[in-house]
Design a protein around this motif. Structure first.
Motif, PDB file in Angstrom:
ATOM      1  N   SER A 146       0.663  -1.217   0.009  1.00  0.00           N
ATOM      2  CA  SER A 146      -0.073  -0.119  -0.045  1.00  0.00           C
ATOM      3  C   SER A 146       0.899   1.339  -0.029  1.00  0.00           C
ATOM      4  CB  SER A 146      -1.065  -0.025   1.302  1.00  0.00           C
ATOM      5  OG  SER A 146      -1.645   1.332   1.138  1.00  0.00           O
ATOM      6  N   TYR A 148       3.927   1.622  -1.202  1.00  0.00           N
ATOM      7  CA  TYR A 148       4.696   1.882  -2.287  1.00  0.00           C
ATOM      8  C   TYR A 148       3.581   1.690  -3.490  1.00  0.00           C
ATOM      9  CZ  TYR A 148       8.541   1.942   0.498  1.00  0.00           C
ATOM     10  OH  TYR A 148       9.458   2.307   1.527  1.00  0.00           O
ATOM     11  N   SER A 149       2.513   1.557  -3.477  1.00  0.00           N
ATOM     12  CA  SER A 149       1.588   1.320  -4.481  1.00  0.00           C
ATOM     13  C   SER A 149       1.930   0.179  -5.477  1.00  0.00           C
ATOM     14  CB  SER A 149       1.439   2.759  -5.341  1.00  0.00           C
ATOM     15  OG  SER A 149       1.028   3.941  -4.720  1.00  0.00           O
ATOM     16  N   LYS A 151       0.925  -2.666  -7.065  1.00  0.00           N
ATOM     17  CA  LYS A 151      -0.183  -3.353  -7.328  1.00  0.00           C
ATOM     18  C   LYS A 151      -0.350  -4.796  -7.505  1.00  0.00           C
ATOM     19  CE  LYS A 151      -2.662   0.799  -9.388  1.00  0.00           C
ATOM     20  NZ  LYS A 151      -3.293   1.191 -10.456  1.00  0.00           N
ATOM     21  N   ASP A 154       0.099  -6.381  -4.067  1.00  0.00           N
ATOM     22  CA  ASP A 154      -1.136  -6.391  -3.355  1.00  0.00           C
ATOM     23  C   ASP A 154      -2.142  -7.247  -3.957  1.00  0.00           C
ATOM     24  OD1 ASP A 154      -2.738  -4.879  -1.332  1.00  0.00           O
ATOM     25  OD2 ASP A 154      -4.119  -4.286  -3.155  1.00  0.00           O
TER      26      ASP A 154
END
Length: 474
Positions: A146, A148-149, A151, A154
C-alpha cells in the motif's frame, strides 16, 4: 541539496526470512565504473555513477537532469529518503546486472528503487516478496504494498488471503488490522475459502464487533454475504437472532435476512429473482450431460447428471435425474438447469412423450418438479430468453406439433404463444440478439428435411421466414 520526498516506511519485520535471491538483468551496462565519474550520489557515503546512465534508467533522475534543476550541474547530489544500502545495491545493479535480495536488505532496496523510479528493481523486489508471503507477515507486506503502490504484490497477497481465509479471518491480527475496504473485497469474492456461507457471516460479525465504531460499516460489510445461500431454518433461528443481538437496529441489516427468506419462499420464481447475493461463489463454467441412451443398442436409458472436471479431465456424477429419459431438452435460466419433455421409452415413440419440467438447483444439488408443459413433447427445441423458457414444436402421440409455449418462473405456468407456420420436429434452434431461430427438421414422418429458417420475436409474438439454408437438414 536535493530534498527528496520520503514516505514513512513501516519498521522492518523479523518475519521475512534471510533466504536470498539473485536477480539478473540482461539489459544492464555490464561495465565497470571508471575512477573518475560524472556524479557522486551522497547518502552518508559516496556512491559513484554516470549521469547519463541514471537518466536513462531512472525517471526520477531523467527529470532531475533535463528540466533545469541545479542538480543537473552538480558533481555531487545528496539524496534524502534513500539508504546507503539500498542506493549502493541499485547502482551496482544498473552496472552489473545482478541484484542480491534477502531479508536484511529487501525493504531498503525497495524503498530506494521506488523513490528513484527504477521499476525493474521494484519488480524484482515484488517477485522476491511474493515468495516470502506467509501467515506471519502477510499484513506487513500488504502495508508495504500500500505504501509503495505495488499493485502486483497487493493482488498476490489478496490471493493468498482468499485462499487461506478460513484460517486467517479468525486470527486476532486479521480482525484487528484488516481494513473495511479489504474485508469487503474478500467477502464479495467468488474465490474466498469457506466451508459454507455461515463461515463468511461469522467472520464478518466478528470483525464488526471488534471495535464500536465499526458498527457504522455493518451494512457495507454484510451486503457482501450471500444470505440466500443459507438454509431458511438457519436464517430464522440462528442468523437473525445473532444479527439482532450483535448489531444495532439502525444498521438496517435485517433487510438482508428478510430478502433471503422471501427468496426461499418463492421457490419457482427464484430464477428471475437472482441478485449478486443469490449467486454461487464460483467463476467456474461446467460442461454437463443429462440423461440419454447409454447402450450401443439403445437397450436402456440413463438418469445420469454429469459434469466434466477440467482438472482431472474426467466426467463426475452429480444428483441423478428424477427419471430416466432420452430425447429431452435442456436449458439454463437464471443459473438453474431445466430439463423438459423427452421419452421414457427407448423406442422414442410419440406415445412415450412427456410434458414434465424439472429444475436443478446446483447450490443444494436437488431436482425439483415445476409446472408441466401443456403438451407432451419429444424432439423439440427448448430455449431460455429473458425471463422465460420457450418450447418449440416437437411431436407426441398425436404426431408432429406446430405449437409453441412459454414458461414463466414468476407464475410457474406455461402459456401458448404464436404457433409455427407448419408442423415441425427434429429441428435445431438457437438464440441470437433476443430472437429465437429454428431451422431444418421435418413434419409428419421421417422423410425429406426442410431448408426453412424461422425467427420468433417474443416481443411481438410473431414468427417470420428468413433466408432458407442452402441444403435441407434435420
Amino acid at each position: 541539496m536535493m530534498e527528496g520526498s520520503r514516505q514513512t516506511r513501516v519498521s522492518r519485520p523479523y518475519k521475512i526470512s534471510e533466504s536470498s535471491k539473485v536477480c539478473e538483468w540482461p539489459l544492464a551496462t555490464l561495465c565497470k565504473l571508471p575512477t573518475k565519474c560524472g556524479i557522486f550520489l551522497m547518502r552518508s557515503q559516496r556512491v559513484p555513477a554516470h549521469r547519463n546512465l541514471l537518466a536513462v534508467c531512472s525517471d526520477y533522475f531523467n527529470s532531475m537532469f533535463t528540466i533545469g534543476m541545479r542538480e543537473a550541474f552538480q558533481k555531487e547530489v545528496e539524496l534524502v529518503g534513500a539508504s546507503y544500502i539500498g542506493l549502493k545495491a541499485v547502482v551496482d545493479f544498473l552496472y552489473g546486472g545482478e541484484l542480491a535480495l534477502d531479508g536484511g536488505n529487501i525493504d531498503y532496496i525497495l524503498e530506494t528503487a521506488h523513490l528513484l523510479q527504477i521499476w525493474t528493481v521494484v519488480d524484482f523486489c515484488c517477485e522476491y516478496l511474493e515468495q516470502e508471503v506467509s501467515e506471519d507477515n502477510y499484513l506487513y507486506l500488504q502495508e508495504l504494498a500500500s505504501i509503495y503502490s505495488l499493485k502486483r504484490l497487493d493482488a498476490f497477497i489478496d490471493g493468498f488471503i482468499l485462499s487461506h481465509f478460513g484460517t486467517l479471518s479468525f486470527t486476532p491480527d486479521f480482525l484487528q488490522n484488516v481494513s473495511m475496504q479489504k474485508l469487503c473485497v474478500y467477502l464479495s469474492s467468488s474465490q474466498v475459502q469457506r466451508e459454507c456461507e455461515h463461515d463468511l457471516l461469522q467472520a464478518a460479525l466478528q470483525w464488526l464487533t471488534q471495535q464500536p465504531e465499526r458498527e457504522a460499516h455493518a451494512y457495507q460489510v454484510l451486503e457482501n454475504i450471500h444470505f440466500p445461500l443459507i438454509p431458511k431454518n438457519d436464517l430464522l433461528h440462528r442468523v437473525k437472532p445473532a444479527v439482532c443481538s450483535l448489531l444495532p437496529r439502525e444498521a438496517n441489516c435485517e433487510g438482508f435476512i428478510e430478502e433471503a427468506v422471501r427468496y426461499h419462499n418463492s421457490l419457482a420464481a427464484q430464477p428471475v429473482m437472482q441478485t449478486k447475493r443469490t449467486a454461487l461463489r464460483t467463476n467456474e463454467e461446467r460442461l454437463l450431460f443429462v440423461g440419454g441412451e447409454v447402450s450401443e443398442r439403445c437397450l436402456e436409458l440413463s438418469d445420469d447428471t454429469c459434469y466434466l472436471d477440467a482438472k482431472s479431465e474426467q466426467w463426475v456424477k452429480e444428483t441423478p435425474l428424477p427419471a430416466r429419459r432420452s430425447h429431452h431438452c435442456v436449458a439454463v435460466l437464471g443459473g438453474f438447469i431445466f430439463i423438459a419433455g423427452g421419452s421414457f421409452s427407448r423406442d422414442n415413440g410419440g406415445d412415450a412423450a412427456s410434458n414434465l419440467l424439472y429444475r436443478y438447483d446446483p447450490r443444494c444439488k436437488q431436482w425439483i418438479k415445476v409446472a408441466s408443459m401443456n403438451q407432451r413433447r419429444v424432439d423439440f427445441y427448448l430455449a431460455s430468453i429473458e425471463d422465460m423458457l420457450v418450447a418449440v414444436g416437437g411431436r407426441n402421440e398425436n404426431g408432429a406439433l406446430s405449437s409453441v409455449e412459454t414458461y414463466s418462473p414468476k407464475t410457474d405456468s406455461w402459456s401458448y404463444v404464436a404457433g409455427l407456420p407448419r408442423f415441425t420436429y427434429g429441428h435445431a434452434g438457437a438464440i441470437y440478439k433476443d430472437f429465437v431461430y429454428i431451422s431444418g427438421g421435418h413434419d409428419y414422418q421421417i422423410g425429406p428435411y426442410r431448408k426453412n429458417l424461422l425467427c420468433y420475436d417474443h416481443r411481438t409474438d410473431v414468427w417470420e421466414e428468413r433466408r432458407p439454408m442452402t441444403t435441407a437438414r434435420g
